[in-house]
Design a protein around this motif. Structure first.
Motif, PDB file in Angstrom:
ATOM      1  N   UNK A 122       0.794  -1.225   0.000  1.00  0.00           N
ATOM      2  CA  UNK A 122       0.000   0.000   0.000  1.00  0.00           C
ATOM      3  C   UNK A 122       0.830   1.281   0.000  1.00  0.00           C
ATOM      4  N   UNK A 123       2.021   1.199   0.517  1.00  0.00           N
ATOM      5  CA  UNK A 123       2.870   2.387   0.644  1.00  0.00           C
ATOM      6  C   UNK A 123       3.508   2.681  -0.711  1.00  0.00           C
ATOM      7  N   UNK A 124       3.371   3.912  -1.236  1.00  0.00           N
ATOM      8  CA  UNK A 124       3.838   4.199  -2.592  1.00  0.00           C
ATOM      9  C   UNK A 124       5.333   4.521  -2.714  1.00  0.00           C
ATOM     10  N   UNK A 125       6.071   4.486  -1.621  1.00  0.00           N
ATOM     11  CA  UNK A 125       7.511   4.750  -1.652  1.00  0.00           C
ATOM     12  C   UNK A 125       8.230   3.569  -1.008  1.00  0.00           C
ATOM     13  N   UNK A 126       9.541   3.459  -1.190  1.00  0.00           N
ATOM     14  CA  UNK A 126      10.267   2.351  -0.562  1.00  0.00           C
ATOM     15  C   UNK A 126      10.025   2.303   0.942  1.00  0.00           C
ATOM     16  N   UNK A 127      10.021   1.075   1.466  1.00  0.00           N
ATOM     17  CA  UNK A 127       9.726   0.839   2.868  1.00  0.00           C
ATOM     18  C   UNK A 127      10.903   0.164   3.551  1.00  0.00           C
ATOM     19  N   UNK A 128      11.278   0.677   4.702  1.00  0.00           N
ATOM     20  CA  UNK A 128      12.278   0.043   5.550  1.00  0.00           C
ATOM     21  C   UNK A 128      11.558  -0.477   6.785  1.00  0.00           C
ATOM     22  N   UNK A 129      11.786  -1.740   7.074  1.00  0.00           N
ATOM     23  CA  UNK A 129      11.242  -2.349   8.284  1.00  0.00           C
ATOM     24  C   UNK A 129      12.196  -2.031   9.418  1.00  0.00           C
ATOM     25  N   UNK A 130      11.664  -1.448  10.472  1.00  0.00           N
ATOM     26  CA  UNK A 130      12.467  -1.046  11.619  1.00  0.00           C
ATOM     27  C   UNK A 130      12.168  -1.976  12.786  1.00  0.00           C
ATOM     28  N   UNK A 131      13.151  -2.712  13.194  1.00  0.00           N
ATOM     29  CA  UNK A 131      13.010  -3.661  14.291  1.00  0.00           C
ATOM     30  C   UNK A 131      13.430  -2.978  15.586  1.00  0.00           C
ATOM     31  N   UNK A 132      12.481  -2.661  16.438  1.00  0.00           N
ATOM     32  CA  UNK A 132      12.777  -1.980  17.698  1.00  0.00           C
ATOM     33  C   UNK A 132      12.030  -2.670  18.832  1.00  0.00           C
ATOM     34  N   UNK A 133      12.579  -3.790  19.311  1.00  0.00           N
ATOM     35  CA  UNK A 133      11.907  -4.562  20.352  1.00  0.00           C
ATOM     36  C   UNK A 133      11.662  -3.788  21.644  1.00  0.00           C
ATOM     37  N   UNK A 134      12.461  -2.774  21.917  1.00  0.00           N
ATOM     38  CA  UNK A 134      12.289  -2.010  23.160  1.00  0.00           C
ATOM     39  C   UNK A 134      10.923  -1.338  23.235  1.00  0.00           C
ATOM     40  N   UNK A 135      10.344  -0.980  22.097  1.00  0.00           N
ATOM     41  CA  UNK A 135       9.047  -0.314  22.126  1.00  0.00           C
ATOM     42  C   UNK A 135       7.907  -1.181  21.613  1.00  0.00           C
ATOM     43  N   UNK A 136       8.217  -2.200  20.840  1.00  0.00           N
ATOM     44  CA  UNK A 136       7.159  -3.043  20.282  1.00  0.00           C
ATOM     45  C   UNK A 136       6.999  -4.373  21.025  1.00  0.00           C
ATOM     46  N   UNK A 137       7.953  -4.700  21.863  1.00  0.00           N
ATOM     47  CA  UNK A 137       7.965  -5.969  22.600  1.00  0.00           C
ATOM     48  C   UNK A 137       8.063  -7.190  21.696  1.00  0.00           C
ATOM     49  N   UNK A 138       8.506  -6.989  20.458  1.00  0.00           N
ATOM     50  CA  UNK A 138       8.686  -8.080  19.507  1.00  0.00           C
ATOM     51  C   UNK A 138       9.987  -7.846  18.748  1.00  0.00           C
ATOM     52  N   UNK A 139      10.764  -8.901  18.599  1.00  0.00           N
ATOM     53  CA  UNK A 139      11.947  -8.840  17.743  1.00  0.00           C
ATOM     54  C   UNK A 139      11.626  -9.624  16.476  1.00  0.00           C
ATOM     55  N   UNK A 140      11.801  -8.989  15.342  1.00  0.00           N
ATOM     56  CA  UNK A 140      11.444  -9.607  14.070  1.00  0.00           C
ATOM     57  C   UNK A 140      12.557 -10.565  13.652  1.00  0.00           C
ATOM     58  N   UNK A 141      12.209 -11.797  13.437  1.00  0.00           N
ATOM     59  CA  UNK A 141      13.138 -12.826  13.015  1.00  0.00           C
ATOM     60  C   UNK A 141      13.615 -12.542  11.589  1.00  0.00           C
ATOM     61  N   UNK A 142      14.919 -12.605  11.358  1.00  0.00           N
ATOM     62  CA  UNK A 142      15.453 -12.326  10.024  1.00  0.00           C
ATOM     63  C   UNK A 142      14.936 -13.301   8.974  1.00  0.00           C
ATOM     64  N   UNK A 143      14.737 -14.539   9.356  1.00  0.00           N
ATOM     65  CA  UNK A 143      14.171 -15.506   8.409  1.00  0.00           C
ATOM     66  C   UNK A 143      12.758 -15.109   7.997  1.00  0.00           C
TER      67      UNK A 143
END
Length: 164
Positions: free
Chosen positions: A129-150
């Motif tokens: 949906x986003x019309x420009x490039x997207x960077x996924x930001x992994x910030x477990x300190x605020x989201x309580x989730x760490x995104x697995x690289x796989x």
């Protein structure tokens, strides 16, 4: 021959300076951006400094417009689009694109631990949906989730992410 990637270098999270009446301090933004650009950096607004979640939309939109008007020619601008509401993130990304922001940066919604399926679906929806490039930001300190690289490798989108 070594290829230079478009999305690299010193990306500097910018604070959102406010006046005494909680409006964007335009003069301060210009000074901050001058310093960032003069030292070879690229501004990242509405992101990791933490106050973005507390800013009203009118201040965010003012910052986006000002940032694009004071950028140095040929320099990229990054903007955080994260919200706990997916529709709000998409809307902000579209507004960023309309104003000339180059890259959207998103982290997961906060408060709830998401399953891998929910994380994958969230980022695929954003990327589509986003019309420009997207960077996924992994910030477990605020989201309580760490995104697995796989998991990142399994996210599918007809559009390219910044890391492709």
């Amino acid at each position: 021959m070594k290829l230079k990637k478009k999305y690299n270098g010193l990306v500097v999270p910018s604070i959102t300076p406010l006046t005494d009446n909680y409006k964007l301090d335009h003069e301060a933004v210009e000074k901050i951006f001058d310093n960032i650009f003069n030292y070879g950096g690229v501004p990242f607004i509405l992101g990791t400094t933490g106050e973005s979640a507390s800013l009203p939309n009118d201040v965010k939109l003012d910052f986006i417009k000002l940032a694009t008007s004071v950028r140095q020619p040929g320099r990229l601008l990054y903007a955080g689009i994260s919200s706990n509401c997916l529709a709000d993130s998409i809307d902000l990304a579209k507004r960023c694109a309309d104003e000339g922001i180059d890259v959207a940066v998103a982290h997961l919604p906060a408060y709830f631990t998401l399953t891998e399926y929910e994380i994958k679906t969230y980022f695929e929806t954003l990327a589509n949906e986003v019309p420009i490039p997207l960077i996924v930001y992994n910030i477990p300190a605020t989201t309580n989730v760490s995104i697995n690289l796989n998991l990142l490798d399994r996210i599918k989108s007809p559009r390219k992410y910044c890391w492709d």
